[in-house]
Write a protein that holds these residues in place. Structure first.
Motif, PDB file in Angstrom:
ATOM      1  N   LYS A 263       0.807  -1.223   0.000  1.00  0.00           N
ATOM      2  CA  LYS A 263       0.000   0.000   0.000  1.00  0.00           C
ATOM      3  C   LYS A 263       0.840   1.273   0.000  1.00  0.00           C
ATOM      4  O   LYS A 263       0.523   2.227  -0.694  1.00  0.00           O
ATOM      5  CB  LYS A 263      -0.954   0.000   1.191  1.00  0.00           C
ATOM      6  CG  LYS A 263      -1.874   1.190   1.224  1.00  0.00           C
ATOM      7  CD  LYS A 263      -2.908   1.072   2.307  1.00  0.00           C
ATOM      8  CE  LYS A 263      -3.840   2.282   2.236  1.00  0.00           C
ATOM      9  NZ  LYS A 263      -5.069   2.060   2.926  1.00  0.00           N
ATOM     10  N   GLU A 264       1.906   1.309   0.775  1.00  0.00           N
ATOM     11  CA  GLU A 264       2.733   2.512   0.891  1.00  0.00           C
ATOM     12  C   GLU A 264       4.069   2.402   0.156  1.00  0.00           C
ATOM     13  O   GLU A 264       4.864   3.336   0.205  1.00  0.00           O
ATOM     14  CB  GLU A 264       3.024   2.805   2.366  1.00  0.00           C
ATOM     15  CG  GLU A 264       1.806   3.124   3.193  1.00  0.00           C
ATOM     16  CD  GLU A 264       2.169   3.433   4.648  1.00  0.00           C
ATOM     17  OE1 GLU A 264       3.350   3.668   4.956  1.00  0.00           O
ATOM     18  OE2 GLU A 264       1.252   3.444   5.475  1.00  0.00           O
TER      19      GLU A 264
ATOM     20  N   ARG B 206      13.130   1.508   5.685  1.00  0.00           N
ATOM     21  CA  ARG B 206      11.832   2.133   5.364  1.00  0.00           C
ATOM     22  C   ARG B 206      10.837   1.094   4.857  1.00  0.00           C
ATOM     23  O   ARG B 206       9.645   1.204   5.117  1.00  0.00           O
ATOM     24  CB  ARG B 206      11.988   3.250   4.326  1.00  0.00           C
ATOM     25  CG  ARG B 206      12.836   4.387   4.757  1.00  0.00           C
ATOM     26  CD  ARG B 206      12.164   5.585   5.348  1.00  0.00           C
ATOM     27  NE  ARG B 206      10.941   6.027   4.736  1.00  0.00           N
ATOM     28  CZ  ARG B 206       9.967   6.593   5.430  1.00  0.00           C
ATOM     29  NH1 ARG B 206      10.076   6.751   6.729  1.00  0.00           N
ATOM     30  NH2 ARG B 206       8.883   7.016   4.846  1.00  0.00           N
TER      31      ARG B 206
ATOM     32  N   LYS C  23       7.247   0.411   6.575  1.00  0.00           N
ATOM     33  CA  LYS C  23       5.993   0.497   5.826  1.00  0.00           C
ATOM     34  C   LYS C  23       5.218  -0.817   5.855  1.00  0.00           C
ATOM     35  O   LYS C  23       3.989  -0.828   5.951  1.00  0.00           O
ATOM     36  CB  LYS C  23       6.274   0.926   4.384  1.00  0.00           C
ATOM     37  CG  LYS C  23       6.721   2.369   4.277  1.00  0.00           C
ATOM     38  CD  LYS C  23       7.075   2.740   2.840  1.00  0.00           C
ATOM     39  CE  LYS C  23       7.516   4.182   2.721  1.00  0.00           C
ATOM     40  NZ  LYS C  23       7.813   4.538   1.315  1.00  0.00           N
TER      41      LYS C  23
ATOM     42  N   ARG D 282       3.670  -1.175   9.265  1.00  0.00           N
ATOM     43  CA  ARG D 282       2.470  -0.318   9.341  1.00  0.00           C
ATOM     44  C   ARG D 282       1.281  -1.026   8.697  1.00  0.00           C
ATOM     45  O   ARG D 282       0.165  -0.989   9.223  1.00  0.00           O
ATOM     46  CB  ARG D 282       2.713   1.022   8.645  1.00  0.00           C
ATOM     47  CG  ARG D 282       3.461   2.016   9.472  1.00  0.00           C
ATOM     48  CD  ARG D 282       3.754   3.301   8.697  1.00  0.00           C
ATOM     49  NE  ARG D 282       2.606   3.857   7.998  1.00  0.00           N
ATOM     50  CZ  ARG D 282       1.832   4.842   8.459  1.00  0.00           C
ATOM     51  NH1 ARG D 282       2.093   5.360   9.647  1.00  0.00           N
ATOM     52  NH2 ARG D 282       0.827   5.303   7.751  1.00  0.00           N
ATOM     53  N   ALA D 283       1.521  -1.674   7.563  1.00  0.00           N
ATOM     54  CA  ALA D 283       0.439  -2.401   6.879  1.00  0.00           C
ATOM     55  C   ALA D 283      -0.079  -3.537   7.752  1.00  0.00           C
ATOM     56  O   ALA D 283      -1.297  -3.745   7.856  1.00  0.00           O
ATOM     57  CB  ALA D 283       0.933  -2.940   5.532  1.00  0.00           C
TER      58      ALA D 283
ATOM     59  N   ARG E 135      -2.173  -2.100  10.534  1.00  0.00           N
ATOM     60  CA  ARG E 135      -3.496  -1.669  10.053  1.00  0.00           C
ATOM     61  C   ARG E 135      -4.450  -2.855  10.027  1.00  0.00           C
ATOM     62  O   ARG E 135      -5.605  -2.747  10.426  1.00  0.00           O
ATOM     63  CB  ARG E 135      -3.398  -1.046   8.655  1.00  0.00           C
ATOM     64  CG  ARG E 135      -3.127   0.433   8.650  1.00  0.00           C
ATOM     65  CD  ARG E 135      -3.361   1.043   7.280  1.00  0.00           C
ATOM     66  NE  ARG E 135      -2.526   0.473   6.247  1.00  0.00           N
ATOM     67  CZ  ARG E 135      -1.298   0.859   5.961  1.00  0.00           C
ATOM     68  NH1 ARG E 135      -0.727   1.845   6.637  1.00  0.00           N
ATOM     69  NH2 ARG E 135      -0.615   0.293   4.990  1.00  0.00           N
TER      70      ARG E 135
END
Length: 160
Positions: free
Chosen positions: A15-16, A122, A126, A129-130, A133
């Motif tokens: 996603k990011e 990074r 990321k 983070r996914a 979520r």
């Protein structure tokens, strides 16, 4: 057939991610095909892989006490992450993960993923983070279900 980079970008993990970041993650993943009824992970197993459903469905299920069938607790489908908590904490599975029809999953191993901490921090950030979520959405779903159950059990006039 889609490239592994395309599969990563189309998944919640991508996603990011920018294209070079997705390429770095794609170098670490593989695809697994499951037949109907095949067990991806048995109850009680420890697994250090994160799975993303590309096609098909995975049932989160426990063996029925009578007859050896399955009690399906939840059904996961395309785009869902599977095993995200075990991927992070290596705790044993509460239930089995069983393919419900032909299914394809993307696999990411924790040891391979952790190699990115030095070269691509990074990307790790990321992807984590996914995963969080997804874990947060599961928590919200469970909270809604608990509220609905409480409303059912404690409604006025209930006879229990």
């Amino acid at each position: 057939m889609q490239s592994l980079t395309d599969l990563v970008l189309a998944s919640p993990l991508g996603k990011e991610l920018a294209l070079p970041e997705a390429d770095a993650l794609a170098a670490l993943v593989s695809v697994r095909e499951l037949a109907d009824g095949e067990i991806l992970l048995p109850e009680g197993a420890r697994d250090s892989h994160l799975h993303v459903i590309l096609e098909g469905r995975i049932n989160v299920a426990r063996r029925a006490e009578s007859g050896g069938g399955w009690n399906v607790l939840y059904a996961l489908s395309r785009g869902d992450l599977v095993g995200e908590l075990s991927f992070m904490d290596d705790e044993p599975r509460y239930a089995s993960l069983v393919a419900a029809g032909p299914t394809r999953v993307l696999l990411l191993g924790r040891a391979e993923f952790e190699q990115l901490l030095v070269s691509q921090p990074r990307v790790v950030y990321k992807v984590m983070r996914a995963i969080m979520r997804v874990a947060h959405e599961v928590q919200r779903r469970l909270s809604r279900q608990m509220h609905e159950l409480q409303q059912y059990l404690y409604r006025p006039g209930a006879k229990y």
